[in-house]
Every structure is written in structure tokens, then in C-alpha cells.
Design a protein around this motif. Structure first.
Motif, mmCIF file in Angstrom:
data_model
loop_
_atom_site.group_PDB
_atom_site.id
_atom_site.type_symbol
_atom_site.label_atom_id
_atom_site.label_comp_id
_atom_site.label_asym_id
_atom_site.label_seq_id
_atom_site.Cartn_x
_atom_site.Cartn_y
_atom_site.Cartn_z
ATOM 1 N N THR A 71 108.415 25.375 17.440
ATOM 2 C CA THR A 71 107.197 25.738 16.714
ATOM 3 C C THR A 71 107.562 26.758 15.651
ATOM 4 O O THR A 71 108.231 27.748 15.934
ATOM 5 C CB THR A 71 106.145 26.341 17.662
ATOM 6 N N GLN A 72 107.114 26.506 14.427
ATOM 7 C CA GLN A 72 107.228 27.482 13.351
ATOM 8 C C GLN A 72 105.817 27.872 12.934
ATOM 9 O O GLN A 72 104.933 27.013 12.834
ATOM 10 C CB GLN A 72 107.976 26.913 12.151
ATOM 11 N N LYS A 73 105.607 29.143 12.678
ATOM 12 C CA LYS A 73 104.256 29.591 12.372
ATOM 13 C C LYS A 73 104.281 30.773 11.410
ATOM 14 O O LYS A 73 105.218 31.569 11.383
ATOM 15 C CB LYS A 73 103.523 29.972 13.655
ATOM 16 N N ALA A 74 103.229 30.863 10.599
ATOM 17 C CA ALA A 74 103.070 31.957 9.648
ATOM 18 C C ALA A 74 101.595 32.292 9.541
ATOM 19 O O ALA A 74 100.742 31.396 9.564
ATOM 20 C CB ALA A 74 103.629 31.569 8.287
ATOM 21 N N VAL A 75 101.293 33.578 9.438
ATOM 22 C CA VAL A 75 99.910 34.028 9.286
ATOM 23 C C VAL A 75 99.853 35.126 8.237
ATOM 24 O O VAL A 75 100.808 35.894 8.052
ATOM 25 C CB VAL A 75 99.320 34.542 10.619
ATOM 26 N N PHE A 76 98.717 35.191 7.558
ATOM 27 C CA PHE A 76 98.508 36.208 6.519
ATOM 28 C C PHE A 76 97.039 36.599 6.524
ATOM 29 O O PHE A 76 96.163 35.733 6.606
ATOM 30 C CB PHE A 76 98.902 35.667 5.144
ATOM 31 N N ALA A 77 96.757 37.895 6.449
ATOM 32 C CA ALA A 77 95.372 38.373 6.419
ATOM 33 C C ALA A 77 95.235 39.442 5.353
ATOM 34 O O ALA A 77 96.138 40.274 5.153
ATOM 35 C CB ALA A 77 94.971 38.929 7.783
ATOM 36 N N SER A 88 96.470 30.641 8.190
ATOM 37 C CA SER A 88 97.336 30.353 9.321
ATOM 38 C C SER A 88 98.010 29.003 9.125
ATOM 39 O O SER A 88 97.345 28.015 8.797
ATOM 40 C CB SER A 88 96.517 30.333 10.626
ATOM 41 N N ILE A 89 99.331 28.956 9.324
ATOM 42 C CA ILE A 89 100.098 27.714 9.241
ATOM 43 C C ILE A 89 100.903 27.575 10.532
ATOM 44 O O ILE A 89 101.597 28.505 10.950
ATOM 45 C CB ILE A 89 101.036 27.705 8.028
ATOM 46 N N HIS A 90 100.805 26.414 11.146
ATOM 47 C CA HIS A 90 101.425 26.201 12.463
ATOM 48 C C HIS A 90 102.006 24.797 12.508
ATOM 49 O O HIS A 90 101.302 23.823 12.260
ATOM 50 C CB HIS A 90 100.363 26.378 13.550
ATOM 51 N N ARG A 91 103.300 24.696 12.797
ATOM 52 C CA ARG A 91 103.948 23.386 12.901
ATOM 53 C C ARG A 91 104.677 23.279 14.231
ATOM 54 O O ARG A 91 105.467 24.160 14.597
ATOM 55 C CB ARG A 91 104.929 23.150 11.762
ATOM 56 N N TYR A 92 104.415 22.192 14.941
ATOM 57 C CA TYR A 92 105.010 21.957 16.255
ATOM 58 C C TYR A 92 105.631 20.571 16.260
ATOM 59 O O TYR A 92 105.060 19.617 15.727
ATOM 60 C CB TYR A 92 103.927 22.047 17.330
ATOM 61 N N GLY A 93 106.824 20.431 16.878
ATOM 62 C CA GLY A 93 107.374 19.093 17.040
ATOM 63 C C GLY A 93 108.873 19.022 16.915
ATOM 64 O O GLY A 93 109.602 20.006 17.047
ATOM 65 N N LEU A 94 109.333 17.783 16.655
ATOM 66 C CA LEU A 94 110.744 17.488 16.448
ATOM 67 C C LEU A 94 110.832 16.390 15.400
ATOM 68 O O LEU A 94 109.839 16.084 14.734
ATOM 69 C CB LEU A 94 111.420 17.097 17.774
ATOM 70 N N SER A 95 112.007 15.799 15.223
ATOM 71 C CA SER A 95 112.183 14.854 14.128
ATOM 72 C C SER A 95 111.284 13.623 14.259
ATOM 73 O O SER A 95 110.829 13.061 13.260
ATOM 74 C CB SER A 95 113.656 14.431 14.030
ATOM 75 N N GLU A 96 111.005 13.172 15.493
ATOM 76 C CA GLU A 96 110.198 11.980 15.708
ATOM 77 C C GLU A 96 108.699 12.268 15.781
ATOM 78 O O GLU A 96 107.886 11.348 15.746
ATOM 79 C CB GLU A 96 110.618 11.263 17.006
ATOM 80 N N TYR A 97 108.336 13.522 15.915
ATOM 81 C CA TYR A 97 106.936 13.887 16.106
ATOM 82 C C TYR A 97 106.671 15.216 15.415
ATOM 83 O O TYR A 97 107.420 16.183 15.580
ATOM 84 C CB TYR A 97 106.638 14.010 17.597
ATOM 85 N N SER A 98 105.595 15.290 14.633
ATOM 86 C CA SER A 98 105.257 16.519 13.933
ATOM 87 C C SER A 98 103.744 16.716 13.946
ATOM 88 O O SER A 98 102.988 15.812 13.588
ATOM 89 C CB SER A 98 105.757 16.468 12.491
ATOM 90 N N ASP A 99 103.308 17.891 14.366
ATOM 91 C CA ASP A 99 101.898 18.246 14.405
ATOM 92 C C ASP A 99 101.731 19.559 13.648
ATOM 93 O O ASP A 99 102.208 20.605 14.082
ATOM 94 C CB ASP A 99 101.440 18.389 15.861
ATOM 95 N N GLN A 100 101.073 19.514 12.487
ATOM 96 C CA GLN A 100 100.910 20.703 11.653
ATOM 97 C C GLN A 100 99.439 21.003 11.447
ATOM 98 O O GLN A 100 98.639 20.106 11.185
ATOM 99 C CB GLN A 100 101.590 20.522 10.298
ATOM 100 N N THR A 101 99.091 22.286 11.562
ATOM 101 C CA THR A 101 97.722 22.732 11.355
ATOM 102 C C THR A 101 97.718 23.889 10.363
ATOM 103 O O THR A 101 98.456 24.860 10.534
ATOM 104 C CB THR A 101 97.081 23.193 12.674
ATOM 105 N N THR A 102 96.891 23.778 9.348
ATOM 106 C CA THR A 102 96.696 24.842 8.370
ATOM 107 C C THR A 102 95.241 25.276 8.440
ATOM 108 O O THR A 102 94.329 24.438 8.344
ATOM 109 C CB THR A 102 97.029 24.367 6.948
ATOM 110 N N GLY A 103 95.012 26.576 8.628
ATOM 111 C CA GLY A 103 93.655 27.066 8.790
ATOM 112 C C GLY A 103 93.328 28.192 7.828
ATOM 113 O O GLY A 103 94.181 29.027 7.512
ATOM 114 N N ILE A 104 92.095 28.206 7.353
ATOM 115 C CA ILE A 104 91.579 29.286 6.507
ATOM 116 C C ILE A 104 90.412 29.933 7.243
ATOM 117 O O ILE A 104 89.477 29.241 7.662
ATOM 118 C CB ILE A 104 91.132 28.765 5.135
ATOM 119 N N ALA A 105 90.470 31.262 7.402
ATOM 120 C CA ALA A 105 89.482 31.964 8.214
ATOM 121 C C ALA A 105 88.727 33.003 7.392
ATOM 122 O O ALA A 105 89.275 33.625 6.472
ATOM 123 C CB ALA A 105 90.164 32.648 9.400
ATOM 124 N N TYR A 106 87.476 33.185 7.767
ATOM 125 C CA TYR A 106 86.660 34.284 7.229
ATOM 126 C C TYR A 106 86.088 35.054 8.418
ATOM 127 O O TYR A 106 85.473 34.475 9.327
ATOM 128 C CB TYR A 106 85.525 33.759 6.367
#
Length: 264
Positions: A71-77, A88-106
């Protein structure tokens, strides 16, 4: 190990375990609905309400001693008066599988006693030989101060039940969490969460932080479903912070987690 992890991923019907909230929370049993700090962006974004300076953090987690599954992740506020905006940026997985979530919060801070937040997430899921899919979900969170030592928090993820289409039936879980944090003293902090995923059993989490000296803290915790153990520590030097955690899985082993942050 790589094949085993891929099989476990592909045969899940819900992407329940991929979001990783940062080493401080992880080392305390992954409890953090009532915790504060920039890593709350990946747990309950109401927790960024008291940030006073822009802050940036990066994290990395290797899962079950597998070099590829991570898992690689980065956050900024960034705060503005009583408002705080987060990325918020979050990436989970390996070469055959990748799940990435990018979030904007208030997040809005109401007189230091109440914080409310909303977060919009953009999900990207890719599985080798099966294709790609995208979805959008919304999270909402709250934290409330009972007194100077006691906080409660709630968080709901994906109440609209958004899901991926035509990709192994994968869905984004609808979950509700309730948590508390209690400061016994300026050295000891206790946190606990109860989390319910719509189609899974309730998970209970418990964690403790002991601030041995001003700039160094020990942490430990556990969760019930499945039973897992956690440990870690944190170091803070002026505007830099380093957090380290390790979590256990009853069948697959240990997952180390490392993150650092800088406050501008």
C-alpha cells in the motif's frame, strides 16, 4: 505467497480491508474514528478539524512479507479559518491487481467542540485480464468533545451503496463506525472503535498510546474480527514526525507500516 494473496483478493466480494489509515492508528488496533491528525483523512476526515498549519504525509505498507503486495498512501491538509480541506491518495495491490482511491475532504470546526466532514472518493479498480472499473462514493464523519479528555466520533462510508460494475462483482463496502478517545493524562491515551460493514460481522478495536517523553510514544492494540495484534511507535521532532507500526494476520503473518509527515 504472491499467488495466495492474489487468490484471496480476487475471491473477495467486497473491498473491505484495503484502506489503511496510517501507522499511528494501525499500531493502536486500527482504531481511530475519534483520533485527530492528518491521517484521519483515511479513517474519519473530521479528525483534521484542529489542524492549524498545512501538513503533508507519505506512507508505505508491505503486506504479509510479500515484496509485491503493498500500500502506498499520501495525505495533505490545509486549514482556512474554521475550515480544513484535505486530499487523500491511497493505492493497494500488486502487478495483477490495483485498487486506488483518491478523496477530497471538507471539514468544519464549530467552536472547538464539534467537527463535521464530508469526503468525495474516486475509486479505480484494475484486475489483470478482467479489465478496469471506476466508481464514486461519499463518506461523512463527526467528532464531538464531551470534555477536555473525552472525545467521541462517528463515520459512515458509502451510504449510497456505490459499486463497481462488471468486474468480478466487486463492491465498495457500506460501513458505519463509532469510536471514542480518552486521555487518562498527558502521557496515556486510550482509543476504541466499533465498526460494522453491512455484510460482515461487527469488529471491535482497542488501542493504547503511552507518551514516554514529549517526542516519543509507544503504541499497541488489538482487533476482534479477526483477532489481530498491533504495535508501533512515533517520533516527533519540531515539524517532522515519523510513525512505525506492525500488524499481524492470524494466517498470513506480519505487515510493517512506515510514514512520515511535515508541517509547513
Amino acid at each position: 505467497m504472491k499467488c495466495i494473496c492474489l487468490i484471496l483478493i480476487l475471491f473477495q466480494t467486497e473491498l473491505i480491508a484495503q484502506i489503511s489509515p496510517g501507522p499511528r492508528s494501525i499500531s493502536m488496533g486500527s482504531a481511530g474514528v475519534a483520533l485527530k491528525g492528518v491521517w484521519s483523512l483515511q479513517h474519519n476526515s473530521a479528525g483534521i478539524a484542529e489542524i492549524r498549519r498545512p501538513i503533508f504525509a507519505l506512507g508505505y505498507q508491505r503486506h504479509f512479507s510479500d515484496q509485491d503486495l503493498s500500500t502506498q498512501k499520501a495525505v495533505f491538509a490545509i486549514p482556512f479559518k474554521q475550515h480544513v480541506f484535505g486530499l487523500s491518495i491511497h493505492r493497494y495491490g500488486l502487478s495483477e491487481y490495483s485498487d486506488q482511491t483518491t478523496g477530497i475532504a471538507y471539514t468544519r470546526n464549530f467552536s472547538g467542540a464539534l467537527a463535521l466532514s464530508i469526503m468525495i472518493n474516486y475509486h479505480q479498480l484494475s484486475i489483470h485480464k478482467y479489465g478496469e472499473s471506476r466508481a464514486v462514493s461519499v463518506d461523512a464523519g463527526m467528532q464531538y468533545r464531551i470534555n477536555d479528555k473525552f472525545w467521541i466520533g462517528t463515520h459512515i462510508s458509502n451510504p449510497s451503496n456505490s459499486k463497481f460494475h462488471d468486474l468480478l462483482g466487486s463492491t465498495i463496502p457500506l460501513s458505519i463506525s463509532v469510536g471514542v478517545s480518552f486521555e487518562f493524562s498527558d502521557k496515556v491515551l486510550l482509543v476504541s472503535d466499533i465498526r460494522k460493514v453491512l455484510t460482515a460481522k461487527i469488529d471491535t478495536k482497542l488501542g493504547l498510546e503511552y507518551r514516554m517523553i514529549k517526542w516519543f510514544a509507544f503504541r499497541g492494540g488489538m482487533s476482534a474480527n479477526p483477532f489481530k495484534q498491533y504495535a508501533g511507535f512515533g517520533i516527533q521532532y519540531h515539524r517532522f514526525a515519523l510513525d512505525v507500526a506492525i500488524s499481524s494476520h492470524p494466517n498470513l503473518g506480519y505487515s510493517p507500516n512506515l510514514a512520515f509527515s511535515y508541517e509547513f
